[in-house]
Design a protein around this motif. Structure first.
Motif, PDB file in Angstrom:
ATOM      1  N   SER A  77       3.890  -2.266  -7.041  1.00  0.00           N
ATOM      2  CA  SER A  77       4.941  -2.122  -6.031  1.00  0.00           C
ATOM      3  C   SER A  77       4.510  -2.614  -4.661  1.00  0.00           C
ATOM      4  O   SER A  77       5.341  -3.123  -3.887  1.00  0.00           O
ATOM      5  N   TRP A  78       3.214  -2.487  -4.333  1.00  0.00           N
ATOM      6  CA  TRP A  78       2.776  -2.915  -3.009  1.00  0.00           C
ATOM      7  C   TRP A  78       2.924  -4.426  -2.845  1.00  0.00           C
ATOM      8  O   TRP A  78       3.241  -4.920  -1.766  1.00  0.00           O
TER       9      TRP A  78
ATOM     10  N   TYR B 253       0.632 -10.463  -0.832  1.00  0.00           N
ATOM     11  CA  TYR B 253      -0.505  -9.554  -1.066  1.00  0.00           C
ATOM     12  C   TYR B 253      -1.694 -10.293  -1.662  1.00  0.00           C
ATOM     13  O   TYR B 253      -2.833 -10.140  -1.198  1.00  0.00           O
TER      14      TYR B 253
ATOM     15  N   TYR C 174      -0.793   4.556  -3.088  1.00  0.00           N
ATOM     16  CA  TYR C 174      -0.559   4.154  -1.704  1.00  0.00           C
ATOM     17  C   TYR C 174      -1.687   4.585  -0.775  1.00  0.00           C
ATOM     18  O   TYR C 174      -1.532   4.595   0.448  1.00  0.00           O
TER      19      TYR C 174
ATOM     20  N   TRP D 129      -2.061  -6.190   5.244  1.00  0.00           N
ATOM     21  CA  TRP D 129      -1.455  -5.971   3.933  1.00  0.00           C
ATOM     22  C   TRP D 129      -2.479  -5.677   2.844  1.00  0.00           C
ATOM     23  O   TRP D 129      -2.120  -5.233   1.754  1.00  0.00           O
TER      24      TRP D 129
ATOM     25  N   MET E 278      -3.638   0.045   2.125  1.00  0.00           N
ATOM     26  CA  MET E 278      -2.488   0.881   1.811  1.00  0.00           C
ATOM     27  C   MET E 278      -2.167   1.845   2.959  1.00  0.00           C
ATOM     28  O   MET E 278      -3.030   2.170   3.776  1.00  0.00           O
TER      29      MET E 278
END
Length: 401
Positions: free
Chosen positions: A243-244, A258, A194, A89, A92
């Motif tokens: 967002s990740w 994360y 990303y 995680w 990306m």
């Protein structure tokens, strides 16, 4: 007639000149890697008898390979002490999956990773050339490309790391801002976000850029369209940047998945330091390193403060840096502030400075041949030292790229 023929010669085109410089630099880096493999001792991280393929797939490339074939874990791995362990995680998805796509005809993910990195690096050199030529002239622009292509971190232009791809999207985005072509940023920002962490720094850059535009609106009017784009793009960068964390939380069921994953790497250095606190990492790092070197912790913090002030003065006042344009300077300041807020300084710090590549143009401004060849020599020496420590050896904690 002769002049027309000379003008139309293939080597007179910027793309060809940049390609020749870039490929020559890649040959030099390849030679460094071959030497690295030949002199690697028995206790080297990658062992003796390593190949170019070994180095392409070394270090973080292993995580990207794992993501390409296994995806991301739905359950976070845990250490014996009950902490979240290092896992995918932290990385990306765009680079590993794009590399897998490119590798399809070759049947080996490493080939795709190498080709993606190599092509992205050439794209970086080409965009940098355009940025430098507009501000510095053709000769300095080409020298700036030389310094970038052969710089101390040039190995990142041909190994399985996402840095080159991220830098290509980033440079393209900065170039769009310079040219006031905001539409492309709606694509480039998600691509950056990303590929690797750092898009939040671009959001800060857009905020500072918007404020700068307002301060000089009498020189360059700020249209309603400018305001809408800058605000919308800043919001997009912020949403993409966070967002990740949301995606990791949804997939794993852990709201802090994360951040816990990122802290797993920091824990290797400082143990269980608790949760994430902005700007704390550098204070921890200053304490960690300076006490190891036999000096009081306060000395490390004092050096950190002096370093921050010195870098700020460089970006604000140094004439060669100022010639690169306000966009490059604002980006550099934003990214450095971002690193100061989120990063723990260790051997990977040098690699994380890669997005500051546009500053290489400042080194190309002086016209003296002695200066330029001296800078090139320093770049090659730095590249050799970096490859020797991180790839030839790589056998201790301060030799991690």
């Amino acid at each position: 007639m002769t002049g027309g023929a000379e003008t139309s010669a293939p080597w007179s085109r910027p793309a060809v000149r940049v390609a020749l410089v870039y490929l020559a630099a890649r040959m030099v880096t390849t030679a460094f890697f071959l030497i690295a493999a030949a002199v690697a001792p028995a206790d080297a991280r990658h062992g003796q008898g390593s190949t170019l393929g070994t180095y392409v797939l070394a270090w973080d490339a292993q995580w990207y390979w794992l993501i390409a074939f296994q995806g991301y874990p739905s359950e976070l791995p845990v250490t014996e002490a009950g902490h979240v362990a290092e896992n995918a995680w932290a990385f990306m998805p765009l680079y590993p999956y794009l590399s897998a796509l490119v590798s399809a005809p070759f049947g080996h993910w490493g080939v795709g990773a190498f080709l993606v990195t190599l092509a992205a690096g050439y794209g970086c050199a080409l965009v940098l050339h355009g940025m430098f030529r507009e501000r510095l002239g053709e000769q300095a622009a080409l020298w700036g490309v030389v310094f970038f292509s052969a710089g101390p971190l040039a190995a990142l232009l041909q190994v399985g790391y996402a840095e080159a791809l991220f830098l290509f999207f980033l440079l393209s985005a900065i170039r769009c801002v310079q040219q006031r072509r905001y539409g492309w940023l709606y694509v480039l920002i998600p691509l950056m976000g990303y590929t690797r962490p750092g898009v939040l720094a671009f959001g800060l850059f857009l905020a500072l850029y918007g404020l700068w535009r307002l301060t000089r609106r009498e020189v360059e009017p700020v249209t309603r369209s400018d305001v809408v784009h800058i605000l919308a793009l800043g919001a997009l960068a912020t949403v993409v940047g966070f967002s990740w964390q949301v995606i990791a939380a949804v997939v794993t069921g852990s709201p802090s998945a994360y951040l816990d994953t990122e802290l797993a790497w920091r824990r290797l250095w400082v143990g269980d330091g608790g949760g994430f606190v902005p700007f704390e990492g550098w204070v921890q790092g200053a304490t960690f390193w300076f006490t190891r070197w036999g000096m009081p912790a306060w000395v490390g913090v004092a050096v950190l403060v002096v370093l921050v002030v010195a870098v700020a003065a460089l970006l604000l006042f140094e004439p060669h840096v100022r010639r690169l344009g306000v966009e490059v300077r604002l980006w550099s300041a934003s990214y450095l502030l971002y690193l100061l807020a989120v990063f723990f300084p260790q051997s990977s710090t040098f690699r994380l400075l890669f997005p500051l590549a546009p500053l290489a143009g400042a080194l190309a401004v002086p016209r003296s041949r002695v200066w330029r060849f001296g800078v090139l020599a320093a770049c090659l020496i730095g590249q050799g030292v970096w490859i020797y420590n991180t790839y030839t050896l790589g056998n201790t904690f301060w030799r991690i790229p």
